[in-house]
Design a protein around this motif. Structure first.
Motif, mmCIF file in Angstrom:
data_model
loop_
_atom_site.group_PDB
_atom_site.id
_atom_site.type_symbol
_atom_site.label_atom_id
_atom_site.label_comp_id
_atom_site.label_asym_id
_atom_site.label_seq_id
_atom_site.Cartn_x
_atom_site.Cartn_y
_atom_site.Cartn_z
ATOM 1 N N PHE A 57 -2.340 62.802 24.219
ATOM 2 C CA PHE A 57 -1.646 62.183 23.096
ATOM 3 C C PHE A 57 -0.145 62.208 23.388
ATOM 4 O O PHE A 57 0.588 63.060 22.892
ATOM 5 C CB PHE A 57 -1.919 62.923 21.789
ATOM 6 C CG PHE A 57 -3.367 63.037 21.412
ATOM 7 C CD1 PHE A 57 -4.276 62.046 21.709
ATOM 8 C CD2 PHE A 57 -3.821 64.146 20.742
ATOM 9 C CE1 PHE A 57 -5.599 62.145 21.354
ATOM 10 C CE2 PHE A 57 -5.140 64.269 20.373
ATOM 11 C CZ PHE A 57 -6.041 63.263 20.680
ATOM 12 N N LEU A 58 0.323 61.275 24.177
ATOM 13 C CA LEU A 58 1.726 61.269 24.610
ATOM 14 C C LEU A 58 2.683 61.013 23.443
ATOM 15 O O LEU A 58 3.709 61.686 23.314
ATOM 16 C CB LEU A 58 1.944 60.231 25.706
ATOM 17 C CG LEU A 58 3.343 60.173 26.297
ATOM 18 C CD1 LEU A 58 3.691 61.489 26.960
ATOM 19 C CD2 LEU A 58 3.467 59.034 27.269
ATOM 20 N N LEU A 59 2.360 60.054 22.570
ATOM 21 C CA LEU A 59 3.248 59.745 21.448
ATOM 22 C C LEU A 59 3.362 60.922 20.482
ATOM 23 O O LEU A 59 4.443 61.208 19.963
ATOM 24 C CB LEU A 59 2.768 58.498 20.716
ATOM 25 C CG LEU A 59 2.995 57.177 21.441
ATOM 26 C CD1 LEU A 59 2.395 56.025 20.657
ATOM 27 C CD2 LEU A 59 4.470 56.947 21.666
ATOM 28 N N ILE A 62 5.705 63.533 22.094
ATOM 29 C CA ILE A 62 7.120 63.153 21.998
ATOM 30 C C ILE A 62 7.618 63.302 20.562
ATOM 31 O O ILE A 62 8.707 63.835 20.323
ATOM 32 C CB ILE A 62 7.320 61.704 22.513
ATOM 33 C CG1 ILE A 62 7.044 61.644 24.018
ATOM 34 C CG2 ILE A 62 8.722 61.200 22.197
ATOM 35 C CD1 ILE A 62 6.979 60.247 24.574
ATOM 36 N N ALA A 63 6.812 62.857 19.597
ATOM 37 C CA ALA A 63 7.209 62.961 18.192
ATOM 38 C C ALA A 63 7.354 64.420 17.764
ATOM 39 O O ALA A 63 8.271 64.763 17.011
ATOM 40 C CB ALA A 63 6.189 62.255 17.305
ATOM 41 N N ALA A 68 10.600 68.911 16.129
ATOM 42 C CA ALA A 68 10.904 70.335 16.223
ATOM 43 C C ALA A 68 12.352 70.593 16.649
ATOM 44 O O ALA A 68 12.931 71.619 16.294
ATOM 45 C CB ALA A 68 9.952 71.012 17.201
ATOM 46 N N ALA A 69 12.939 69.679 17.391
ATOM 47 C CA ALA A 69 14.328 69.849 17.830
ATOM 48 C C ALA A 69 15.322 69.425 16.753
ATOM 49 O O ALA A 69 16.484 69.839 16.790
ATOM 50 C CB ALA A 69 14.573 69.056 19.106
ATOM 51 N N MET A 98 4.308 63.003 9.777
ATOM 52 C CA MET A 98 3.598 63.605 10.917
ATOM 53 C C MET A 98 2.260 64.177 10.469
ATOM 54 O O MET A 98 1.253 64.037 11.180
ATOM 55 C CB MET A 98 4.468 64.699 11.542
ATOM 56 C CG MET A 98 3.850 65.374 12.736
ATOM 57 S SD MET A 98 3.825 64.252 14.127
ATOM 58 C CE MET A 98 3.413 65.362 15.432
ATOM 59 N N ALA A 99 2.222 64.809 9.293
ATOM 60 C CA ALA A 99 0.969 65.358 8.776
ATOM 61 C C ALA A 99 -0.044 64.247 8.529
ATOM 62 O O ALA A 99 -1.233 64.397 8.860
ATOM 63 C CB ALA A 99 1.226 66.141 7.496
ATOM 64 N N ILE A 100 0.416 63.128 7.996
ATOM 65 C CA ILE A 100 -0.490 61.988 7.778
ATOM 66 C C ILE A 100 -0.988 61.457 9.112
ATOM 67 O O ILE A 100 -2.173 61.150 9.272
ATOM 68 C CB ILE A 100 0.234 60.894 6.961
ATOM 69 C CG1 ILE A 100 0.492 61.395 5.542
ATOM 70 C CG2 ILE A 100 -0.562 59.606 6.948
ATOM 71 C CD1 ILE A 100 1.422 60.505 4.739
#
Length: 157
Positions: A57-59, A62-63, A68-69, A98-100
């Motif tokens: 899951f590359l996307l 990255i997300a 987190a940063a 992100m949770a959705i």
């Protein structure tokens, strides 16, 4: 100043979000009976006790890194507290999105294995998102408290 209590809350929120790389957000057993785990980096299954990546899951990876940063970036905006407040609200909205996204991707993965997303399938990673929101809310309260203190000090001058 950077050594305020909101720095600790923002740092803890960042640590919680980086924890998504360590803890799975869904655990399930497929039709063959193998235990599988979904991380933000991909889907893993155990083969002879060794985790093997089946799907990447590359996307999501990255997300998650960007998400987190972002609290670390907010820490260094300490001179502009109003901007910090707006950025924290943005971060909370992004965590909800992100949770959705994690829920939708996990339900798609589980629908392929003809299983449902029940309470027994939810991993620790899903609970890190609300904890990060709580830490961001605590940082928000500390920033507002600082803002109020500075305004009252300026009134006394």
């Amino acid at each position: 100043m950077i050594q305020r209590v909101q720095t600790i809350w923002l740092l803890l929120a960042s640590v919680m979000l980086f924890g998504l790389f360590i803890f799975p957000y869904v655990n399930y057993i497929d039709l063959v009976g193998l235990g599988k785990k979904l991380y933000v980096t991909g889907a893993y299954t155990a083969v002879n006790g060794v985790p093997v990546k089946q799907e990447s899951f590359l996307l999501q990876t990255i997300a998650t890194v960007l998400l987190a940063a972002f609290p670390l970036f907010i820490i260094f905006k300490y001179k502009d507290r109003k901007l910090q407040i707006r950025l924290i609200f943005l971060e909370i909205v992004l965590i909800f999105l992100m949770a959705i996204w994690l829920y939708v991707s996990s339900s798609q993965t589980l629908s392929m294995t003809s299983q449902y997303l029940g309470a027994n399938n939810i991993g620790i990673g899903f609970f890190l998102l609300p904890i990060a929101i709580i830490f961001l809310s605590m940082a928000l309260g500390a920033i507002r408290k600082d803002e109020k203190l500075i305004k009252s000090a300026e009134r006394l001058r």
